[in-house]
Design a protein around this motif. Structure first.
Motif, PDB file in Angstrom:
ATOM      1  N   ARG A   1     -98.696  18.785   2.488  1.00 30.10           N
ATOM      2  CA  ARG A   1    -100.001  19.440   2.402  1.00 30.10           C
ATOM      3  C   ARG A   1    -101.136  18.424   2.499  1.00 30.10           C
ATOM      4  NH1 ARG A   1     -97.943  19.399  -2.733  1.00 30.10           N
ATOM      5  NH2 ARG A   1     -99.240  18.620  -4.438  1.00 30.10           N
ATOM      6  N   HIS A   2    -100.900  17.212   2.011  1.00 28.74           N
ATOM      7  CA  HIS A   2    -101.933  16.179   2.086  1.00 28.74           C
ATOM      8  C   HIS A   2    -102.148  15.723   3.532  1.00 28.74           C
ATOM      9  CE1 HIS A   2    -101.724  16.035  -2.261  1.00 28.74           C
ATOM     10  NE2 HIS A   2    -100.433  15.745  -2.207  1.00 28.74           N
ATOM     11  N   VAL A   3    -101.073  15.620   4.283  1.00 27.70           N
ATOM     12  CA  VAL A   3    -101.175  15.218   5.698  1.00 27.70           C
ATOM     13  C   VAL A   3    -101.849  16.323   6.505  1.00 27.70           C
ATOM     14  CG1 VAL A   3     -99.899  14.363   7.698  1.00 27.70           C
ATOM     15  CG2 VAL A   3     -99.047  13.877   5.390  1.00 27.70           C
ATOM     16  N   VAL A   4    -101.485  17.568   6.219  1.00 29.97           N
ATOM     17  CA  VAL A   4    -102.127  18.696   6.894  1.00 29.97           C
ATOM     18  C   VAL A   4    -103.631  18.669   6.644  1.00 29.97           C
ATOM     19  CG1 VAL A   4    -102.355  21.209   6.935  1.00 29.97           C
ATOM     20  CG2 VAL A   4    -100.075  20.167   6.861  1.00 29.97           C
ATOM     21  N   ARG A   5    -104.003  18.440   5.396  1.00 28.25           N
ATOM     22  CA  ARG A   5    -105.432  18.452   5.046  1.00 28.25           C
ATOM     23  C   ARG A   5    -106.190  17.365   5.809  1.00 28.25           C
ATOM     24  NH1 ARG A   5    -108.723  16.241   0.851  1.00 28.25           N
ATOM     25  NH2 ARG A   5    -110.444  17.616   0.278  1.00 28.25           N
ATOM     26  N   ILE A   6    -105.625  16.170   5.887  1.00 28.62           N
ATOM     27  CA  ILE A   6    -106.280  15.108   6.653  1.00 28.62           C
ATOM     28  C   ILE A   6    -106.361  15.501   8.122  1.00 28.62           C
ATOM     29  CG2 ILE A   6    -106.088  12.740   7.482  1.00 28.62           C
ATOM     30  CD1 ILE A   6    -104.971  11.921   4.849  1.00 28.62           C
ATOM     31  N   GLY A   7    -105.274  16.060   8.649  1.00 26.12           N
ATOM     32  CA  GLY A   7    -105.269  16.466  10.050  1.00 26.12           C
ATOM     33  C   GLY A   7    -106.362  17.461  10.370  1.00 26.12           C
TER      34      GLY A   7
ATOM     35  N   ASP B   1    -113.101  16.760  14.062  1.00 22.83           N
ATOM     36  CA  ASP B   1    -114.301  16.305  14.772  1.00 22.83           C
ATOM     37  C   ASP B   1    -114.173  14.833  15.156  1.00 22.83           C
ATOM     38  OD1 ASP B   1    -115.160  18.854  14.295  1.00 22.83           O
ATOM     39  OD2 ASP B   1    -116.851  18.293  13.008  1.00 22.83           O
ATOM     40  N   PHE B   2    -113.580  14.029  14.280  1.00 20.32           N
ATOM     41  CA  PHE B   2    -113.377  12.613  14.594  1.00 20.32           C
ATOM     42  C   PHE B   2    -112.518  12.449  15.840  1.00 20.32           C
ATOM     43  CE2 PHE B   2    -110.431   9.002  14.295  1.00 20.32           C
ATOM     44  CZ  PHE B   2    -111.336   7.953  14.370  1.00 20.32           C
TER      45      PHE B   2
ATOM     46  N   VAL C   1    -114.080  10.304  18.852  1.00 13.68           N
ATOM     47  CA  VAL C   1    -113.586   8.974  19.169  1.00 13.68           C
ATOM     48  C   VAL C   1    -113.182   8.863  20.639  1.00 13.68           C
ATOM     49  CG1 VAL C   1    -111.112   9.284  18.671  1.00 13.68           C
ATOM     50  CG2 VAL C   1    -112.213   7.076  18.170  1.00 13.68           C
ATOM     51  N   ARG C   2    -112.981   9.993  21.291  1.00 11.42           N
ATOM     52  CA  ARG C   2    -112.661  10.017  22.720  1.00 11.42           C
ATOM     53  C   ARG C   2    -113.870  10.332  23.583  1.00 11.42           C
ATOM     54  NH1 ARG C   2    -108.407  11.112  19.815  1.00 11.42           N
ATOM     55  NH2 ARG C   2    -106.321  10.523  20.509  1.00 11.42           N
ATOM     56  N   GLY C   3    -115.034  10.444  22.957  1.00 11.31           N
ATOM     57  CA  GLY C   3    -116.251  10.745  23.705  1.00 11.31           C
ATOM     58  C   GLY C   3    -116.314  12.180  24.182  1.00 11.31           C
ATOM     59  N   LEU C   4    -115.578  13.080  23.527  1.00  9.97           N
ATOM     60  CA  LEU C   4    -115.567  14.484  23.916  1.00  9.97           C
ATOM     61  C   LEU C   4    -116.538  15.276  23.050  1.00  9.97           C
ATOM     62  CD1 LEU C   4    -111.699  14.977  24.194  1.00  9.97           C
ATOM     63  CD2 LEU C   4    -113.324  14.662  26.081  1.00  9.97           C
ATOM     64  N   PRO C   5    -117.100  16.341  23.581  1.00 11.63           N
ATOM     65  CA  PRO C   5    -117.998  17.168  22.764  1.00 11.63           C
ATOM     66  C   PRO C   5    -117.245  17.760  21.571  1.00 11.63           C
ATOM     67  CG  PRO C   5    -118.168  17.744  25.099  1.00 11.63           C
ATOM     68  CD  PRO C   5    -116.989  16.826  24.976  1.00 11.63           C
ATOM     69  N   VAL C   6    -117.868  17.705  20.409  1.00 11.97           N
ATOM     70  CA  VAL C   6    -117.257  18.268  19.210  1.00 11.97           C
ATOM     71  C   VAL C   6    -117.490  19.778  19.208  1.00 11.97           C
ATOM     72  CG1 VAL C   6    -117.321  18.322  16.696  1.00 11.97           C
ATOM     73  CG2 VAL C   6    -117.555  16.141  17.908  1.00 11.97           C
ATOM     74  N   PRO C   7    -116.448  20.573  19.054  1.00 16.69           N
ATOM     75  CA  PRO C   7    -116.642  22.032  19.030  1.00 16.69           C
ATOM     76  C   PRO C   7    -117.637  22.445  17.963  1.00 16.69           C
ATOM     77  CG  PRO C   7    -114.309  21.494  19.195  1.00 16.69           C
ATOM     78  CD  PRO C   7    -115.024  20.197  18.934  1.00 16.69           C
ATOM     79  N   GLY C   8    -118.478  23.404  18.316  1.00 16.91           N
ATOM     80  CA  GLY C   8    -119.511  23.837  17.398  1.00 16.91           C
ATOM     81  C   GLY C   8    -119.051  24.866  16.395  1.00 16.91           C
TER      82      GLY C   8
ATOM     83  N   ALA D   1    -104.857  11.914  12.900  1.00 21.31           N
ATOM     84  CA  ALA D   1    -105.238  11.895  11.489  1.00 21.31           C
ATOM     85  C   ALA D   1    -105.566  10.500  11.002  1.00 21.31           C
ATOM     86  CB  ALA D   1    -104.109  12.477  10.644  1.00 21.31           C
ATOM     87  N   PHE D   2    -105.412   9.503  11.842  1.00 20.92           N
ATOM     88  CA  PHE D   2    -105.618   8.105  11.439  1.00 20.92           C
ATOM     89  C   PHE D   2    -106.913   7.580  12.026  1.00 20.92           C
ATOM     90  CE2 PHE D   2    -102.852   8.486  15.094  1.00 20.92           C
ATOM     91  CZ  PHE D   2    -103.462   7.698  16.047  1.00 20.92           C
ATOM     92  N   ALA D   3    -107.501   6.587  11.351  1.00 22.56           N
ATOM     93  CA  ALA D   3    -108.742   5.988  11.820  1.00 22.56           C
ATOM     94  C   ALA D   3    -108.467   5.046  12.987  1.00 22.56           C
ATOM     95  CB  ALA D   3    -109.405   5.223  10.676  1.00 22.56           C
TER      96      ALA D   3
END
Length: 272
Positions: A161-167, A172-173, A177-184, A248-250
Motif C-alpha cells: 500500500r505504501h508503494v501504491v501511494r507513492i506511485g 505529475d512528476f 520529468v519527461r517534459g510532457l504536459p501534466v494532465p489537468g 515512483a522514484f526520483a
C-alpha cells in the motif's frame, strides 16, 4: 497528525524479509547479475545500505547531509553507481552487517524524531513517515531485483500500500520529468491488494481510470516490469499515457524493462 509507527514497522518487516533472502543465499550467489545492468545482488544490497545511511544523515545531521548532497548532485550520473560499487566490493558478510547496522540506526532515528519534523533529501524535504515510505519503496523494488536474480517468487503483502501511494502521488512528476504536459484532471486509481481489499484514490466519477492488481501496479511504477506483462489497465488517453511513463522514484526518467516476450522470458534492463 497520523501515527507514523505503522510505516516504520512495515519498513522494518520489508527489510527483514529481504535480509532473510540474501542471508540464506550463500556468498557465491551475491555475485549473480540482477536485471539492473551491471549490478549484482551485492550491488543491490550495497545501494540500499548507502541510501539508508544517507537518510540517517539527513535525519541526524542535516547540515552535513546538505554538504554531501551538493557533492553528489555535482556528478548525478555517477554517485549512485559509485556508492553501490564501493559496497559491493566488500565481503558479503561485511556488507550485510553494514546494511543491518545502518537500517537499525535509521529506524531508531525515525522513531525518535519530533512530531512534525522535516528532513532534507535530494528533492523536497520529507517528514519521518515520508522518509520511511520512500525507503520501503526502494527496499521492495531492489528486493524484486534480488529475487529475480535468485529465481525466487516473493509472496506479496499489504505493505505494498505504501508503494501504491507513492506511485499515485508521483503521477505529475512522471509527466513533468519527461517534459510532457501534466494532465489537468485527477485520475481514479483502483487496485486490488494481496489481501483482497480494494485500494482506491481519486474521484469515483473520474473519466481517466487505472485498475488492476496492486502488485502489478507496483511493478509498473517502480519500473520492474513492462506494462505489456502486467494486468494494469487504463481508461482514457492520459491514463494510458501515464502507464507508459510512470515512475515512483526520483531522478531522471528510467529506461524501464523490456517486455518479456522480447527477451524470451528473461527480465529486461531498466531502472535501478
Amino acid at each position: 497528525m497520523a501515527d507514523p509507527t505503522p510505516v516504520f514497522d512495515d519498513l522494518r518487516d520489508e527489510s527483514e524479509d529481504l535480509d532473510r533472502l540474501v542471508a540464506g543465499a550463500g556468498d557465491e550467489r551475491w555475485e549473480l547479475s540482477t536485471p539492473a545492468p551491471g549490478w549484482s545482488v551485492a550491488h543491490q544490497i550495497a545501494h540500499l545500505a548507502w541510501t539508508d545511511r544517507s537518510a540517517l544523515l539527513a535525519v541526524t545531521d542535516p547540515d552535513l547531509f546538505h554538504a554531501r548532497a551538493r557533492e553528489a548532485l555535482a556528478a548525478p550520473d555517477s554517485f549512485v553507481d559509485r556508492g553501490a560499487e564501493e559496497g559491493a566490493a566488500l565481503p558479503p558478510g561485511e556488507l550485510l552487517a553494514r546494511w543491518r547496522e545502518g537500517r537499525a540506526a535509521l529506524d531508531a532515528a525515525l522513531r525518535a524524531a519530533a512530531p512534525g519534523a522535516r528532513f532534507p533529501w535530494y528533492g523536497p524535504s520529507m517528514s519521518a513517515a515520508s522518509v520511511a515510505t520512500g525507503r520501503l519503496m526502494e527496499t521492495w523494488a531492489h528486493g524484486q531485483d534480488v529475487a529475480d536474480a535468485l529465481g525466487v517468487a516473493r509472496p506479496p503483502t499489504d505493505r505494498l500500500r505504501h508503494v501504491v501511494r507513492i506511485g499515485v502521488r508521483t503521477r505529475d512528476f512522471a509527466f513533468g520529468v519527461r517534459g510532457l504536459p501534466v494532465p489537468g484532471e485527477e485520475f481514479r486509481v483502483e487496485v486490488v491488494a494481496p489481501s483482497g481489499a480494494l485500494w482506491a484514490y481519486g474521484p469515483e466519477d473520474a473519466a481517466q481510470r487505472v485498475t488492476g492488481p496492486a502488485l502489478d501496479f507496483c511493478l509498473l511504477v517502480t519500473q520492474r516490469a513492462h506494462r505489456t506483462d502486467l494486468a494494469v489497465r487504463a481508461e482514457g488517453p492520459d491514463a494510458d499515457r501515464w502507464l507508459d511513463v510512470a515512475q515512483a522514484f526520483a531522478g531522471a526518467p528510467g529506461a524501464g524493462r523490456a517486455p518479456r516476450t522480447a527477451t524470451e522470458g528473461a527480465p529486461g534492463g531498466g531502472a535501478r
